[in-house]
Design an enzyme around this catalytic site. Structure first.
Site, PDB file in Angstrom:
ATOM      1  N   SER A 147      -7.687  46.915  13.324  1.00 52.50           N
ATOM      2  CA  SER A 147      -8.964  46.629  13.988  1.00 52.50           C
ATOM      3  C   SER A 147      -8.952  45.310  14.759  1.00 52.50           C
ATOM      4  O   SER A 147      -9.894  45.019  15.469  1.00 52.50           O
ATOM      5  CB  SER A 147     -10.101  46.623  12.965  1.00 52.50           C
ATOM      6  OG  SER A 147      -9.866  45.649  11.992  1.00 52.50           O
ATOM      7  N   HIS A 205     -11.748  40.016  10.330  1.00 53.05           N
ATOM      8  CA  HIS A 205     -12.475  40.216  11.575  1.00 53.05           C
ATOM      9  C   HIS A 205     -12.969  38.880  12.126  1.00 53.05           C
ATOM     10  O   HIS A 205     -12.891  37.858  11.457  1.00 53.05           O
ATOM     11  CB  HIS A 205     -13.666  41.163  11.363  1.00 53.05           C
ATOM     12  CG  HIS A 205     -13.286  42.616  11.375  1.00 53.05           C
ATOM     13  ND1 HIS A 205     -14.172  43.618  11.106  1.00 53.05           N
ATOM     14  CD2 HIS A 205     -12.105  43.229  11.639  1.00 53.05           C
ATOM     15  CE1 HIS A 205     -13.547  44.785  11.182  1.00 53.05           C
ATOM     16  NE2 HIS A 205     -12.297  44.577  11.500  1.00 53.05           N
ATOM     17  N   ASP A 245     -19.745  44.944  12.621  1.00 53.97           N
ATOM     18  CA  ASP A 245     -19.442  45.418  11.266  1.00 53.97           C
ATOM     19  C   ASP A 245     -20.648  45.815  10.433  1.00 53.97           C
ATOM     20  O   ASP A 245     -20.505  46.073   9.245  1.00 53.97           O
ATOM     21  CB  ASP A 245     -18.672  44.329  10.502  1.00 53.97           C
ATOM     22  CG  ASP A 245     -17.287  44.134  11.070  1.00 53.97           C
ATOM     23  OD1 ASP A 245     -16.905  44.932  11.932  1.00 53.97           O
ATOM     24  OD2 ASP A 245     -16.603  43.197  10.644  1.00 53.97           O
TER      25      ASP A 245
END
Lengths: 221, 172
Positions: free
Chosen positions: B49, B90, B115
């Protein structure tokens, strides 16, 4: 003892040592490349709408759409150890309406862009046609400084600004800031600095003038 | 061959040597953990990701102290979702407020949406305590061996077996 086991061990040990030292030297070489990024940004069209900013939003809330123009020269950030440059624009505003602009407590990214170095083009998440074009643009080059030059006119934001309170209209003292994050092939991740550090200069300009968000405009669609 | 079986003194020395190697590795890991103030100062990237910055198997070094500045927008952080024990790497894209209870929102560079959907039910934002560190250093690919080990458990047995054999067979 010189049996084959110890030989394998020694070869593997020597390999890891050499690999580690070479990576450390490559990582340290970042400090020998001067960085002189500059950017100028200004908002061109600001709008506040009440609605659902995402398809999964559970409630209606106010969100701001800030279009902006950006001119940036980040070409000096591309060296042989640069894997990608992540450029992002934030909108920042103080939580009290009459802030002095130094104590920014609300920050939201409104636009970002991944700029791959030619050496990492094959990893980029792009369609085959775009990828081919991208690779062609830097054919034969392992470093392509022209990648770091950005010129956007009246760019639509990728992300709408919201606030946990659900209210963003009439917010004052909003400023746009340009940031970057250099991702190396090996070594330390670095961001834009507030102060000069040896050969790395802080970003010239990169902050817009303060502006205010307007009142809620008519609902879109 | 099998010298240890014939000489108990040497066997004990080898066993101690093996224990020393294991405990040194463990102490270095925990020492690094204290320096970085993070329960897991080195993590292996498990998902794509954050591509193209981080691929599966890359090694990340974390730093969890706010010596000079607060954890801020743009930093790549590793966090645990409430009630789940899967660390996620992230980037912070929004921050509202200051201090411990600032509301943080994260997003993977390679993901289209933020998210919010990944968080626990009723959790709209992260707080500082959900974060176990900000990424400061990067080494590619080295961690891939751990992904291999967790995806192919028989490799673990093979590796342990080889290590055990080496210890027994080694003379020094």
């Amino acid at each position: 003892m010189y049996n084959s086991l110890t030989r394998i061990q020694n070869v593997f040990g020597f390999f890891t040592t050499v690999a580690f030292v070479v990576s450390a030297i490559i990582a340290a070489s970042d400090f020998t490349a001067p960085r002189t990024p500059s950017a100028s940004i200004k908002p061109t069209n600001v709008q506040v709408v009440k609605g659902r900013p995402h398809y999964y939003s559970s409630k209606k809330e106010e969100y701001a759409i800030i279009k902006f123009s950006l001119d940036a020269d980040m070409s000096s950030l591309f060296t042989w150890n640069t894997k990608q440059l992540f450029v992002y624009v934030t909108a920042e505003w103080p939580s009290t309406p009459s802030g002095d602009g130094t104590n920014q407590t609300n920050k939201a990214v409104i636009w970002d862009s991944i700029i791959t170095s030619p050496s990492s083009d094959h990893l980029a998440n792009l369609g085959p046609a775009t990828l081919k074009k991208l690779r062609k643009s830097a054919a034969g080059k392992s470093i392509d400084p022209s990648r770091g030059k950005l010129s956007l006119k009246n760019q639509r934001p990728k992300y709408q600004i919201t606030h946990p309170s659900g209210k963003v209209a009439n917010t004052e003292d909003v400023t746009l800031h340009v940031h970057y994050n250099v991702q190396p092939w090996v070594g330390m991740l670095t961001w834009n600095q507030d102060v000069d550090f040896a050969l790395w200069k802080r970003m010239a300009r990169g902050i817009s003038n303060a502006f205010a968000l307007p009142t809620v405009s008519a609902k879109k669609k | 061959m099998l010298s240890g079986l014939q000489n108990p003194r040497q066997a004990a020395a080898q066993l101690l040597n093996f224990a020393l190697i294991l405990s040194t590795a463990f102490m270095m890991w925990k020492g690094l953990s204290i320096v970085a103030d993070s329960p897991s100062p080195i993590v292996v990237v498990l998902s794509g990701s954050m591509e193209p910055a981080f691929q599966r198997g890359d090694l990340l070094f974390l730093w969890n102290r706010n010596l000079l500045a607060e954890t801020d927008v743009g930093e790549v952080v590793v966090y645990n979702v409430k009630g789940k024990d899967i660390p996620i790497v992230h980037r912070i894209v929004r921050k509202f407020g200051l201090g411990e209870h600032a509301k943080l929102l994260t997003k993977g560079d390679n993901n289209a949406a933020d998210d919010t959907e990944l968080y626990a039910r009723g959790q709209d934002y992260l707080e500082r305590k959900d974060i176990i560190g900000s990424v400061v250093g990067y080494i590619p690919f080295v961690g891939y061996v751990t992904i291999m080990l967790s995806e192919h458990p028989w490799l673990k047995t093979v590796m342990l077996g080889i290590m055990g054999l080496l210890v027994v067979l080694q003379r020094e």
